[in-house]
Design a protein around this motif. Sequence first.
Motif, short mmCIF file in Angstrom:
data_model
loop_
_atom_site.label_atom_id
_atom_site.label_comp_id
_atom_site.label_asym_id
_atom_site.label_seq_id
_atom_site.Cartn_x
_atom_site.Cartn_y
_atom_site.Cartn_z
N VAL A 227 0.80 -1.06 -0.52
CA VAL A 227 0.14 -0.41 -0.31
C VAL A 227 1.22 1.24 0.28
O VAL A 227 1.92 1.29 0.57
N HIS A 228 0.38 2.05 -0.76
CA HIS A 228 1.37 3.94 -1.11
C HIS A 228 0.30 4.52 -0.33
O HIS A 228 -0.93 5.24 -1.05
N ILE A 229 0.54 5.25 0.57
CA ILE A 229 -0.19 6.44 1.52
C ILE A 229 0.02 7.60 0.39
O ILE A 229 1.47 7.75 0.31
N CYS A 230 -1.09 8.47 -0.03
CA CYS A 230 -0.59 9.64 -0.96
C CYS A 230 -0.41 10.78 -0.11
O CYS A 230 -1.12 10.62 1.14
N HIS A 231 0.19 11.99 -0.52
CA HIS A 231 -0.14 12.68 0.63
C HIS A 231 -0.33 13.40 2.09
O HIS A 231 -1.57 13.89 2.04
N ILE A 232 0.73 12.55 2.70
CA ILE A 232 0.67 13.76 3.71
C ILE A 232 1.24 14.21 4.72
O ILE A 232 1.66 15.51 3.92
N SER A 233 0.16 14.53 5.14
CA SER A 233 0.01 16.07 6.47
C SER A 233 0.57 16.42 7.16
O SER A 233 1.12 17.42 8.17
#
Length: 425
Positions: A227-233
């Motif tokens: 799994v790849h987690i996008c645009h973490i902030s």
Amino acid sequence: MKNLLIKNAVIVNRDGRQTGDLLVRDGLIEAIGEGLPAEGCEVIDARGAYLLPGLVDLHCHLRDPGYEYKEDIFSGTRAAAAGGFTSVLCMANTKPVNDCAAITRYIVEKAQAAGYCKVYPYGAVTKGLEGKELAEMGDMREAGAVAFSDDGAPVDNTRLMEAALLYAGRFDGYIAVHPEDRSLTADGVMNRGVTATVLGLPGISRAAEEGPIARDLILAEENRARVHICHISTAGCVDLIRSAKARGVRVTCETTPHYLTLDDTACEGYDVNAKVAPPLRTPADQEALIQGLLDGTIDAIATDHAPHHIDDKVGEFLTAAKGISGFETAFASCYTRLVKGGFLTLEQLVEKMCWNPARIANIPGGELKAGAIADMFLADGEDWTVDAQRFYSKGRNTPLDGKTLSGRVLMTFQDGRIVHQREEF
């Protein structure tokens, strides 16, 4: 195809740098060294500029097909080349959605015709991004999709997400997750905090992002899926992913230049160009993201290039579209904040924007060595002023307009061919 010799460059890879020449023959790097022969070559004197691997963007929106008034593949890839990108992965939230092989082929073929940079499409996880039924991932994979994402619309159904993770794993693919609990984001338009309170705007909590990440990490761990987690902030996102990596979960993640360089005070004055999803957070979150880059928790920096027509951004903050046009400022933003700021070396920035993204997507690129493709760009450390009206992108929506950044992209090469050149270089 012309042979090319770049002389007097500071050649930077993730594992070090050297000063010398780089010779390209038939689109591949033939040699790196000093005093390489120039016979039969087009010669470029780099004048001591940095020569870096072409940037690889794990996350962008080219808007084509269907939203060509915002961006199209020609304008988007030209903007990418102007920013030093030689490979980009574009999201599936087009119209029609890229949820079948025909749309995937359209994107690939149109990008090849444009010729500015390589485009690798994400196929949709679910048909129409509706979160109800899995799309034909296998067909899209054969047509050129490198991975799958419903970015812009989270997969709310947990059972369906689990099925997607398992299905993508059959052909060594992965799911790129847009982490958002829409019941919590609701009518929120910026980070929940002091600035939102002062501006009188509805806020978005960290839980809206961190909760879905926790769910998907559990699913990936239980099913041994990628799994790849996008645009973490947020700092909480970093903690969750750091813990999962320590347990051996097959997770990678990205953040973006705007989360590393801007905070929610950029929304002051109701600047609609600072409205983005997830929202800009706080200086404390920025510090956590930078620490995540340093300790390897955050694998990559992606742009989440989200161009909009001016009509989508004018008017009230509450109704303006979310997104920042990022191709043409990404490298300079990161060079200014992270390299000149003393947080990362240029080699480490190459790792986060070139090497790691290419490895995650399993595509060529990310390094300069003999035998590698000649995807690369020349840059210097000089100051320049952002002028959104001169963007190649149709999207002029950036909160950086008029700001001074360091790090100019001078020339970009795809397969040894010049695809962008700064006018004054």
